[in-house]
Design an enzyme around this catalytic site. Structure first.
Site, short mmCIF file in Angstrom:
data_model
loop_
_atom_site.label_atom_id
_atom_site.label_comp_id
_atom_site.label_asym_id
_atom_site.label_seq_id
_atom_site.Cartn_x
_atom_site.Cartn_y
_atom_site.Cartn_z
N CYS A 97 0.74 -1.32 -0.25
CA CYS A 97 -0.16 0.29 -0.04
C CYS A 97 1.30 1.44 0.78
O CYS A 97 1.77 1.49 0.68
CB CYS A 97 -0.70 -0.06 1.09
SG CYS A 97 -2.09 -1.69 1.14
N ARG A 102 4.16 -0.32 -4.97
CA ARG A 102 4.08 -1.13 -3.06
C ARG A 102 2.77 -1.95 -3.53
O ARG A 102 1.95 -2.21 -2.43
CB ARG A 102 3.97 0.19 -2.05
CG ARG A 102 5.52 0.61 -2.79
CD ARG A 102 4.89 1.93 -0.99
NE ARG A 102 4.94 1.18 0.21
CZ ARG A 102 5.68 1.31 1.03
NH1 ARG A 102 7.22 1.43 0.55
NH2 ARG A 102 5.55 1.18 2.27
N TRP A 144 -3.15 -2.70 -1.62
CA TRP A 144 -2.19 -4.42 -1.36
C TRP A 144 -3.38 -4.80 -1.11
O TRP A 144 -3.16 -4.71 0.29
CB TRP A 144 -0.67 -3.88 -1.51
CG TRP A 144 -0.39 -5.40 -1.64
CD1 TRP A 144 -0.36 -6.27 -3.08
CD2 TRP A 144 -0.85 -6.82 -0.65
NE1 TRP A 144 0.15 -8.37 -2.44
CE2 TRP A 144 -0.27 -8.04 -1.57
CE3 TRP A 144 -0.35 -7.09 0.27
CZ2 TRP A 144 0.39 -9.53 -0.65
CZ3 TRP A 144 -0.81 -8.29 1.30
CH2 TRP A 144 -0.25 -9.48 0.95
N ASN A 168 -1.83 1.83 5.16
CA ASN A 168 -1.69 0.86 4.98
C ASN A 168 -1.03 0.23 6.29
O ASN A 168 -0.50 0.70 7.09
CB ASN A 168 -0.23 1.62 4.47
CG ASN A 168 1.35 0.67 4.58
OD1 ASN A 168 0.48 -0.91 4.13
ND2 ASN A 168 2.49 0.74 4.34
N GLY A 169 -1.02 -0.92 6.20
CA GLY A 169 -1.08 -2.07 7.39
C GLY A 169 -2.43 -3.38 7.90
O GLY A 169 -3.21 -3.14 6.75
N GLU A 194 16.55 -19.09 -6.76
CA GLU A 194 17.16 -17.70 -6.81
C GLU A 194 16.40 -17.74 -8.36
O GLU A 194 15.12 -16.25 -8.74
CB GLU A 194 17.95 -16.16 -7.28
CG GLU A 194 17.65 -14.99 -7.20
CD GLU A 194 16.72 -13.62 -6.81
OE1 GLU A 194 16.61 -15.03 -5.92
OE2 GLU A 194 16.09 -13.55 -7.04
N LYS A 225 12.36 -15.83 -9.70
CA LYS A 225 12.32 -15.01 -10.56
C LYS A 225 11.34 -15.14 -11.63
O LYS A 225 10.59 -14.50 -12.30
CB LYS A 225 13.79 -14.40 -11.34
CG LYS A 225 14.55 -13.60 -10.81
CD LYS A 225 14.62 -12.50 -10.00
CE LYS A 225 13.72 -12.38 -9.35
NZ LYS A 225 13.70 -12.32 -7.97
N GLU A 237 7.47 -15.63 -10.15
CA GLU A 237 6.68 -14.54 -9.45
C GLU A 237 6.41 -14.01 -11.01
O GLU A 237 5.34 -13.11 -11.20
CB GLU A 237 8.45 -13.75 -9.20
CG GLU A 237 8.71 -13.48 -7.66
CD GLU A 237 9.78 -12.28 -7.72
OE1 GLU A 237 9.50 -11.67 -6.59
OE2 GLU A 237 10.60 -12.75 -7.72
N HIS A 270 16.27 -38.02 -6.52
CA HIS A 270 15.75 -38.39 -4.73
C HIS A 270 13.95 -37.48 -4.56
O HIS A 270 13.53 -37.44 -3.17
CB HIS A 270 16.21 -38.01 -3.86
CG HIS A 270 17.50 -38.41 -3.09
ND1 HIS A 270 17.53 -39.72 -2.43
CD2 HIS A 270 18.78 -37.65 -3.40
CE1 HIS A 270 19.06 -40.04 -2.93
NE2 HIS A 270 19.79 -38.77 -2.99
N LYS A 313 6.15 -4.78 -3.90
CA LYS A 313 7.36 -4.99 -3.12
C LYS A 313 7.68 -4.94 -1.57
O LYS A 313 8.60 -5.45 -1.28
CB LYS A 313 8.43 -3.39 -4.50
CG LYS A 313 9.00 -3.58 -3.77
CD LYS A 313 10.17 -3.62 -5.07
CE LYS A 313 12.02 -4.26 -5.32
NZ LYS A 313 11.87 -4.70 -5.69
C1 G6P Z 1 8.74 -9.19 -1.92
C2 G6P Z 1 9.20 -8.64 -2.96
C3 G6P Z 1 10.27 -9.32 -2.97
C4 G6P Z 1 11.65 -9.37 -1.61
C5 G6P Z 1 10.96 -9.98 -0.64
C6 G6P Z 1 11.79 -9.35 0.71
O1 G6P Z 1 8.25 -10.18 -2.07
O2 G6P Z 1 8.65 -8.89 -3.44
O3 G6P Z 1 11.39 -9.45 -4.42
O4 G6P Z 1 12.68 -10.20 -2.41
O5 G6P Z 1 9.93 -9.23 -0.11
O6 G6P Z 1 12.01 -7.84 0.95
P1 G6P Z 1 13.08 -7.19 1.66
O7 G6P Z 1 12.75 -6.08 1.16
O8 G6P Z 1 13.18 -7.32 2.34
O9 G6P Z 1 13.79 -7.66 0.54
#
Ligand code: G6P
Length: 610
Positions: free
Chosen positions: A2, A27, A75, A99-100, A483, A487, A490, A506, A605
């Site tokens: 948010c 956000r 969000w 927000n929260g 990772e 990616k 996501e 396994h 984010k």
């Molecule tokens: C969200 C974002 C990710 C990020 C994660 C942790 O899920 O979409 O891209 O890695 O938060 O965020 P931070 O700001 O703590 O690295």
């Protein structure tokens, strides 16, 4: 999670609020809204489900104007992402954005229902607006009434409030969700992130946990959690810094991938002596503390957690220090045993992730030797609350899928491992000197990988039709595989998993057939031969292989096997280098699929709620 924007000025602020929302859209982006006190002193509002663009269109059709206002991009947590649940929420002459999560919203709602209030949304937020209206019956001053309401709230919040009956102020409160005040001349602003306000000012005051602020045209007053008036420092950003512009790139993610050589260079600046890592980079007290560390506990979420997994390999190999890595949402609630002389390291791009912050607070009140934040945002809660910190210098990262923040986090973590290794007397000077020299060459090597983009984009076409994908690697390449899979899932919504290559037999091998591509990250190291055997197991089952390797790997493209050759590099730095083609692959697969690369569905984010 948010985005909030607010303004009090002597000009129409609609365009400023909208531009702020556009910049905060990373956000949250499932609905957006704006509320203003108009020229007649009435509250007016426009809200839309969907992205900020939908709100923008609505405002084109039915313009609003005013000099006091708040806006929000959501969000969803409580209540579906519909127009009626979109913020701002109204009650009487009050409008509010949040927000929260208000954890005691149900009890408050029952009380308000009994008092005759009707609810027009399913959100936890609406209770706050009604509480304020109720409080204003007995407490005439809006700021005093707001203080009384905030005391009743449990949970996390960043709040912005306006009231048509007292239009000389904009109110804000922070507990668990960041807020920053932007200072203008005869006008002032509020936002979740200074990026939203760089259009109007370069002077900012960051609210601290528990702060409540009254923002007027000429004056800002702040009270701390105990209700005492406090002064908070004003921070100035030089012009041009923190740009949130896509430039010539089609997406922020692509721009951020391409920024990596430059931001890596910046992350290294001032942190390397001729042949060693400079301990000063970690702040006062680091040298003394590092000499005592015998254990490291890493906590983080998402991509930052993957960076932590790489660091575990480095810490044990280079520094001879035992290391545990855990996702913050587990660590914070578990009964944990603190190992002797343990340094807690939290890794976060934003420094505001709720679970990571909670894990840090748990450690700060526990018996850790010290806490250290590896973070990209210097003004974040994490940096402020950790004993020591090392900043990744990645600059603002807007794409929801983290790229340059991850690779600069890796660089910071390698610097930390080298510093700890030396402080513990474990690291050989020659090894440190070699890695330092390689670090200096790293940005150029990453540039060479970026030049392979066309080849990777061609490869990506083949993936767009797939539904599943496996990533494999061994050693430090296992977290790189994790990772890569993160990616891809996501942003392209392709189901992707990662395994240490030795684990294939396994279980996951059962999934391998012609429809299940397997991507391997295979630098030339002592594990390469083992990895090659694992890849044979995949080929024998008809699985299509894509292998990222270097020229000395002895691997060549053949039927069902595509080998992409990366520059040769010191094994210590392969996690950084081999991540980059996986970012490009995920990006181009998503572009082929036509998904929303920068704002993938259901994600956000900065996750400031649990
Ligand atoms: C969200 C974002 C990710 C990020 C994660 C942790 O899920 O979409 O891209 O890695 O938060 O965020 P931070 O700001 O703590 O690295």
């Amino acid at each position: 999670m948010c985005g909030i924007v607010g303004a009090i000025a002597e000009r129409n602020i609609t365009a400023i609020l909208l531009e702020g929302l556009r910049r905060l859209e990373y956000r949250g982006y499932d609905s957006a809204g704006i509320a203003l006190v108009d020229g007649e002193g009435a509250l007016r509002r426009s809200r839309r489900s969907g992205k900020v663009a939908a709100l923008e269109q609505a405002l084109k059709e039915q313009p609003l104007s005013g000099q006091l206002g708040i806006a929000h991009t959501r969000w969803a947590t409580h209540g579906a992402p519909t127009q009626r649940n979109a913020h701002p929420h109204f009650s009487g002459s009050v409008a509010l954005v949040h927000n929260g999560i208000i954890e005691n919203h149900e009890a408050l709602r029952q009380r308000l229902l009994a008092q005759g209030y009707a609810f027009s949304s399913d959100t936890d937020t609406e209770v706050i607006a009604h509480l304020l209206t109720e409080q204003l019956k007995t407490t005439a001053d809006l700021t005093d009434a707001f203080k009384a309401v905030v005391r009743q709230l449990e949970g996390a919040y960043g709040l912005a409030v306006i009231c048509a009956a007292q239009p000389d102020r904009l109110l804000a409160a922070r507990s668990g969700s960041p807020l920053v005040i932007g200072l203008g001349h005869g006008e002032n602003f509020l936002a979740s992130d200074p990026l939203a306000l760089r259009q109007v000012t370069d002077r900012f005051i960051y609210l601290e946990e528990g702060d409540l602020a009254e923002i007027q045209h000429q004056r800002v007053q702040i009270w701390n959690a105990d209700g005492e008036p406090v002064r908070r420092e004003t921070v100035e950003y030089p012009q041009g810094e923190q740009s949130a512009d896509k430039g010539a790139y089609r997406h922020f993610m692509l721009k951020e991938i391409h920024e990596q050589p430059a931001v890596m260079q910046r992350t290294l600046e001032g942190r390397l002596q001729e042949n060693a890592v400079s301990l000063e980079a970690f702040g006062k007290g680091a040298a003394e503390c590092f000499g005592k560390v015998t254990n490291v506990q890493i906590v983080a979420c998402g991509t930052s957690f993957n960076a932590g997994l790489v660091a575990k390999y480095w810490l044990e190999a280079l520094a001879g220090i035992s290391c545990q890595v855990e996702v913050a949402s587990e660590f914070r609630y578990r009964d944990t045993v603190t190992p002797k002389d343990c340094l807690l390291v939290c890794i976060s791009q934003s420094g505001e992730t709720a679970d990571t912050l909670a894990a840090l607070r748990k450690a700060n009140s526990g018996d850790y030797l010290a806490t250290l934040a590896v973070c990209n945002v210097p003004t974040s809660s994490l940096v402020r609350e950790a004993d020591l910190h090392l900043l990744a210098q990645a600059g603002p990262e807007i794409g929801v899928a983290s790229t340059k923040a991850f690779t600069t986090q890796l660089i910071c973590l390698l610097l930390l491992c080298l510093a700890l290794g030396r402080a513990r007397g474990h690291l050989d000077n020659a090894v440190e000197a070699e890695l330092v020299a390689e670090l200096r060459r790293l940005p150029a090597r990453v540039g060479e990988v970026l030049a392979m983009e066309k080849k990777i984009a061609l490869l990506a076409e083949r993936f767009a039709e797939k539904h599943h994908c496996l990533f494999v690697g061994r050693g430090t390449q296992y977290p790189v595989a994790l990772e890569g899979a993160l990616k891809l899932k996501e942003i392209s919504y392709i189901h992707a998993e990662a395994y240490p290559a030795g684990e294939l037999k396994h279980g996951p091998l059962a999934l391998v057939d012609a429809d299940m591509p397997v991507i391997a990250v295979a630098p030339n190291n002592e594990l390469l031969e083992k990895l090659k055997s694992n890849l044979q197991e995949v080929r024998a089952r008809g699985g299509e292989l894509v292998v990222f390797a270097d020229a000395h790997s002895g691997l060549e493209s053949s039927e069902g096997v595509s080998v992409l050759t990366l520059p040769a590099i010191h094994d210590g730095l392969t996690p950084v280098l081999y991540t980059v083609p996986l970012q490009l692959l995920a990006y181009h697969v998503a572009v082929h699929k036509g998904t929303d690369v920068d704002q993938p569905r259901n994600l956000a984010k900065s996750v400031t709620v649990e």
